[in-house]
Every structure is written in C-alpha cells, then in structure tokens.
Design a protein around this motif. Structure first.
Motif, PDB file in Angstrom:
ATOM      1  N   MET A 187     -15.190   1.930  -5.400  1.00 53.00           N
ATOM      2  CA  MET A 187     -16.404   2.741  -5.365  1.00 53.00           C
ATOM      3  C   MET A 187     -16.900   2.881  -3.934  1.00 53.00           C
ATOM      4  SD  MET A 187     -18.576   1.406  -8.679  1.00 53.00           S
ATOM      5  CE  MET A 187     -19.821   2.685  -8.466  1.00 53.00           C
ATOM      6  N   LYS A 188     -17.519   4.028  -3.658  1.00 49.70           N
ATOM      7  CA  LYS A 188     -18.012   4.284  -2.314  1.00 49.70           C
ATOM      8  C   LYS A 188     -19.484   3.923  -2.163  1.00 49.70           C
ATOM      9  CE  LYS A 188     -14.764   8.120  -1.733  1.00 49.70           C
ATOM     10  NZ  LYS A 188     -14.639   9.596  -1.545  1.00 49.70           N
ATOM     11  N   THR A 189     -20.228   4.026  -3.254  1.00 51.42           N
ATOM     12  CA  THR A 189     -21.661   3.770  -3.184  1.00 51.42           C
ATOM     13  C   THR A 189     -22.179   3.319  -4.539  1.00 51.42           C
ATOM     14  OG1 THR A 189     -23.819   4.724  -2.644  1.00 51.42           O
ATOM     15  CG2 THR A 189     -22.238   6.159  -3.734  1.00 51.42           C
ATOM     16  N   ILE A 190     -23.304   2.637  -4.526  1.00 53.80           N
ATOM     17  CA  ILE A 190     -23.984   2.212  -5.748  1.00 53.80           C
ATOM     18  C   ILE A 190     -25.106   3.176  -6.109  1.00 53.80           C
ATOM     19  CG2 ILE A 190     -25.417   0.385  -6.756  1.00 53.80           C
ATOM     20  CD1 ILE A 190     -22.474  -0.354  -6.533  1.00 53.80           C
ATOM     21  N   LYS A 191     -25.664   3.832  -5.124  1.00 55.80           N
ATOM     22  CA  LYS A 191     -26.843   4.680  -5.319  1.00 55.80           C
ATOM     23  C   LYS A 191     -26.589   5.764  -6.366  1.00 55.80           C
ATOM     24  CE  LYS A 191     -30.314   7.311  -2.707  1.00 55.80           C
ATOM     25  NZ  LYS A 191     -31.423   6.471  -3.201  1.00 55.80           N
ATOM     26  N   ASN A 192     -27.512   5.868  -7.307  1.00 55.52           N
ATOM     27  CA  ASN A 192     -27.505   6.859  -8.390  1.00 55.52           C
ATOM     28  C   ASN A 192     -26.397   6.637  -9.419  1.00 55.52           C
ATOM     29  OD1 ASN A 192     -29.746   8.282  -7.323  1.00 55.52           O
ATOM     30  ND2 ASN A 192     -28.391   9.387  -5.914  1.00 55.52           N
ATOM     31  N   LEU A 200     -25.732   8.594 -22.157  1.00 63.91           N
ATOM     32  CA  LEU A 200     -25.448   7.887 -20.919  1.00 63.91           C
ATOM     33  C   LEU A 200     -23.949   7.718 -20.699  1.00 63.91           C
ATOM     34  CD1 LEU A 200     -28.086   5.051 -21.422  1.00 63.91           C
ATOM     35  CD2 LEU A 200     -28.329   7.035 -19.913  1.00 63.91           C
ATOM     36  N   THR A 201     -23.556   7.612 -19.449  1.00 62.21           N
ATOM     37  CA  THR A 201     -22.181   7.276 -19.098  1.00 62.21           C
ATOM     38  C   THR A 201     -22.197   6.095 -18.141  1.00 62.21           C
ATOM     39  OG1 THR A 201     -22.162   8.816 -17.228  1.00 62.21           O
ATOM     40  CG2 THR A 201     -21.347   9.650 -19.355  1.00 62.21           C
ATOM     41  N   VAL A 202     -21.137   5.307 -18.164  1.00 60.05           N
ATOM     42  CA  VAL A 202     -21.068   4.091 -17.358  1.00 60.05           C
ATOM     43  C   VAL A 202     -20.188   4.328 -16.130  1.00 60.05           C
ATOM     44  CG1 VAL A 202     -20.379   1.660 -17.325  1.00 60.05           C
ATOM     45  CG2 VAL A 202     -21.400   2.650 -19.394  1.00 60.05           C
ATOM     46  N   ASP A 203     -20.784   4.172 -14.949  1.00 64.02           N
ATOM     47  CA  ASP A 203     -20.030   4.289 -13.698  1.00 64.02           C
ATOM     48  C   ASP A 203     -19.508   2.929 -13.235  1.00 64.02           C
ATOM     49  OD1 ASP A 203     -20.604   7.151 -13.164  1.00 64.02           O
ATOM     50  OD2 ASP A 203     -22.664   6.427 -12.967  1.00 64.02           O
ATOM     51  N   LEU A 204     -20.253   1.892 -13.549  1.00 63.70           N
ATOM     52  CA  LEU A 204     -19.868   0.535 -13.160  1.00 63.70           C
ATOM     53  C   LEU A 204     -20.154  -0.398 -14.326  1.00 63.70           C
ATOM     54  CD1 LEU A 204     -19.085  -1.755 -11.204  1.00 63.70           C
ATOM     55  CD2 LEU A 204     -21.406  -1.669 -10.283  1.00 63.70           C
ATOM     56  N   GLN A 234     -11.702   9.841 -15.652  1.00 63.88           N
ATOM     57  CA  GLN A 234     -11.998  11.270 -15.570  1.00 63.88           C
ATOM     58  C   GLN A 234     -12.950  11.574 -14.419  1.00 63.88           C
ATOM     59  OE1 GLN A 234     -13.518  12.496 -19.393  1.00 63.88           O
ATOM     60  NE2 GLN A 234     -11.499  12.567 -20.339  1.00 63.88           N
ATOM     61  N   LYS A 235     -13.940  10.708 -14.234  1.00 61.08           N
ATOM     62  CA  LYS A 235     -14.962  10.936 -13.200  1.00 61.08           C
ATOM     63  C   LYS A 235     -14.505  10.501 -11.821  1.00 61.08           C
ATOM     64  CE  LYS A 235     -18.236   8.595 -15.223  1.00 61.08           C
ATOM     65  NZ  LYS A 235     -19.579   7.995 -15.415  1.00 61.08           N
ATOM     66  N   GLY A 236     -13.804   9.378 -11.736  1.00 64.60           N
ATOM     67  CA  GLY A 236     -13.446   8.795 -10.450  1.00 64.60           C
ATOM     68  C   GLY A 236     -14.646   8.127  -9.792  1.00 64.60           C
ATOM     69  N   ASP A 237     -14.416   7.406  -8.716  1.00 65.32           N
ATOM     70  CA  ASP A 237     -15.452   6.672  -7.982  1.00 65.32           C
ATOM     71  C   ASP A 237     -16.253   5.774  -8.913  1.00 65.32           C
ATOM     72  OD1 ASP A 237     -16.740   5.883  -5.631  1.00 65.32           O
ATOM     73  OD2 ASP A 237     -18.383   7.305  -5.946  1.00 65.32           O
ATOM     74  N   CYS A 238     -15.542   4.992  -9.719  1.00 61.20           N
ATOM     75  CA  CYS A 238     -16.167   4.066 -10.656  1.00 61.20           C
ATOM     76  C   CYS A 238     -15.610   2.660 -10.430  1.00 61.20           C
ATOM     77  CB  CYS A 238     -15.898   4.504 -12.102  1.00 61.20           C
ATOM     78  SG  CYS A 238     -16.726   6.046 -12.565  1.00 61.20           S
ATOM     79  N   LYS A 260      -5.732   3.123  -7.491  1.00 59.72           N
ATOM     80  CA  LYS A 260      -5.353   4.373  -6.828  1.00 59.72           C
ATOM     81  C   LYS A 260      -5.776   5.602  -7.633  1.00 59.72           C
ATOM     82  CE  LYS A 260      -3.194   2.338  -3.395  1.00 59.72           C
ATOM     83  NZ  LYS A 260      -3.753   2.381  -2.021  1.00 59.72           N
ATOM     84  N   LYS A 261      -6.442   5.359  -8.776  1.00 60.57           N
ATOM     85  CA  LYS A 261      -6.864   6.459  -9.635  1.00 60.57           C
ATOM     86  C   LYS A 261      -8.381   6.580  -9.707  1.00 60.57           C
ATOM     87  CE  LYS A 261      -2.692   6.013 -12.464  1.00 60.57           C
ATOM     88  NZ  LYS A 261      -2.145   5.780 -13.816  1.00 60.57           N
ATOM     89  N   GLY A 262      -9.072   5.984  -8.734  1.00 59.24           N
ATOM     90  CA  GLY A 262     -10.514   6.161  -8.656  1.00 59.24           C
ATOM     91  C   GLY A 262     -11.351   5.093  -9.321  1.00 59.24           C
ATOM     92  N   VAL A 263     -10.716   4.023  -9.824  1.00 60.16           N
ATOM     93  CA  VAL A 263     -11.471   2.946 -10.462  1.00 60.16           C
ATOM     94  C   VAL A 263     -11.065   1.614  -9.836  1.00 60.16           C
ATOM     95  CG1 VAL A 263     -12.084   1.765 -12.600  1.00 60.16           C
ATOM     96  CG2 VAL A 263     -11.565   4.222 -12.640  1.00 60.16           C
TER      97      VAL A 263
END
Length: 266
Positions: A1-6, A83-87, A132-136, A176-179
């Motif tokens: 992940m690149k950031t926690i914000k939002n 809701l969706t879970v990013d982390l 599907q979203k990536g950055d998680c 390598k797939k965004g998670v």
C-alpha cells in the motif's frame, strides 16, 4: 500500500490492546474504520472517541470469531452496509501458557478457530475485491513465538507459526498484484493478553501496543512481508538459524518451565 489516508480498514479484536492501538493510529493517519469484537459497549465507546477526535467514519459490527460462521456473517454485513475493505487487520486471537495437557481440548479448538480458521476465512473473503482495486493490504498478527517451537505454549506458538508462513506465502502470490500481506511478530506487549494466557512475564521487557501498531503500519507501507517488533526480538530470531533445533527447544523449555512453575506457586 502507498498510503493509509482515506482507506477503509477492518480491524478484528479492536476493543482493546493492539487492536485498539491500531484503530487510533490508523484514524490518526486518516483512515476510516470498521471495528469488530465481541464487546459492543467497548466498540461503541471506542467509535465515538475516535470519530470525535479524528473526524473519520467508524463502523461497528459485533461478532464472536470463535463461531465458525462469524467471518462470513461479518463480511456480508460489511457489504450490505455498502462498504469495501482496503486493509484487513487480523488481530483477534489468544493463547495459554501451560503444560499441554493442563488445558482442555475445547480450549485448543477455540484457539485454533480464532487464531487460524477465522483469519484464513477473512483473508479469503476480502482478497478478490482487493485484487480488483489494487493498493490494498492485509496485516496478520503473528508473534515472535512463531519463530521457534515453544514448550508450554505449544498450541499457541504453533498457530502463530501458521499465521507467519501463511502470510508470507500470500505475500509471494499477491504482492506483485497490488496487495501487500505483512505478518506482524510482536514480542511481549503491554495488553490484556498476559491475563488471559495466565502468563508470567515478570522481568521481561515489553513494547507498548501503540509501538507495535505504528511499526506494523510502517512495515506494510514499506511493502515488507513480515515485521519483528523490537531489536532484541529481531536478534533472537536468528537463534533457530544458528543453533541445532534441539538446542533451541531446550533453551525455550528451560526458560518457559521456570515461568510456568513460578506462576503456579503464586
């Protein structure tokens, strides 16, 4: 992940200890939260304090992860709320310090259910949408006990060895797939764990739950597959690589035997 914000973060075992520390630190960094545990009153109180202090959204879902169907019910509730879970932070878990036969088989089944089964199920449920979203990301809370066999804490440390190896394997599949999947290995930490485990940690150095949470989030953002909290713990992690496994077992046995027996005399 690149950031926690939002980002939206699901934290299990969020009502106290490391889970509560994660909630505060993530909210401080601008994340919206989904917090879950068995204690509704504690969760509601925590949600009120955090949302007021950090102006983030905090959703509360109570559930007992000792029950096999709770992970699916929890996930369905999250989806129904839009809701969706990013982390995902799989923090819920417990252990016992005792002779193996002094704990009931029901106790071990409950330990395996929450430390392993619930964790695996939640990873399985959230991963498809994360991909599907990536950055998680996912943080699975293991333990420094995962790094070697631990007489007198056999089932707990073995369950945390599973968490460590499972998490690193998923890291290999999905980093390598965004998670990013990070296994967190804290040592002795000032939480309620010791009371539940009936653990004698007198004289042992301890990290705060806040320190553990901060280091875990930092490791995730650096895309690390694991994080051992504390320099001393990190150095000790090399012992199983340097010594014969039987020697490691005897060292841990002698250390734990003294603590288990001294606890019984109190």
């Amino acid at each position: 992940m690149k950031t926690i914000k939002n980002k939206t973060v699901l934290i299990t075992g969020a009502s106290s200890g490391i889970g509560e520390a994660f909630a505060y630190e993530l909210a401080k960094q601008g994340a919206n939260l989904i917090i879950t545990a068995r204690s509704e009153d504690k969760l509601i109180d925590l949600a009120h304090k955090i949302s007021k202090e950090y102006n983030v959204k905090v959703n509360v879902f109570t559930g007992d992860l000792l029950k096999k169907d709770t992970p699916v019910k929890l996930y369905n509730q999250i989806k129904e709320a839009g809701l969706t879970v990013d982390l995902l932070i799989n923090n819920a878990g417990f252990g016992k310090w005792t002779n193996f036969l002094d704990e009931s088989i029901d106790g071990y089944e409950e330990m395996i259910e929450i430390n392993i089964n619930a964790l695996v199920k939640l990873c399985y449920l959230v991963l498809p949408e994360m991909l599907q979203k990536g950055d998680c990301g996912i943080i699975n809370v293991a333990s420094t006990g995962a790094l070697q066999p631990c007489p007198y804490v056999a089932a707990y440390c073995a369950s945390k060895s599973f968490v460590l190896n499972f998490s690193e394997a998923l890291y290999g599949e999905y980093s390598k797939k965004g998670v990013t999947i990070t296994a967190l290995c804290p040592g002795n930490t000032t939480t309620g764990f010791q009371s539940i485990a009936k653990a004698n940690t007198q004289g042992m150095t301890a990290d705060t739950a806040e320190t553990v949470a901060k280091q875990a989030i930092s490791a995730l953002l650096k895309k690390k597959s694991f994080k051992i909290v504390g320099t001393a713990n990190y150095l000790q992690s090399f012992l199983p690589r340097l010594l014969p496994r039987r020697s490691v077992i005897m060292i841990v046995r002698n250390m734990m035997n003294d603590r288990v027996n001294s606890r019984k005399l109190v």
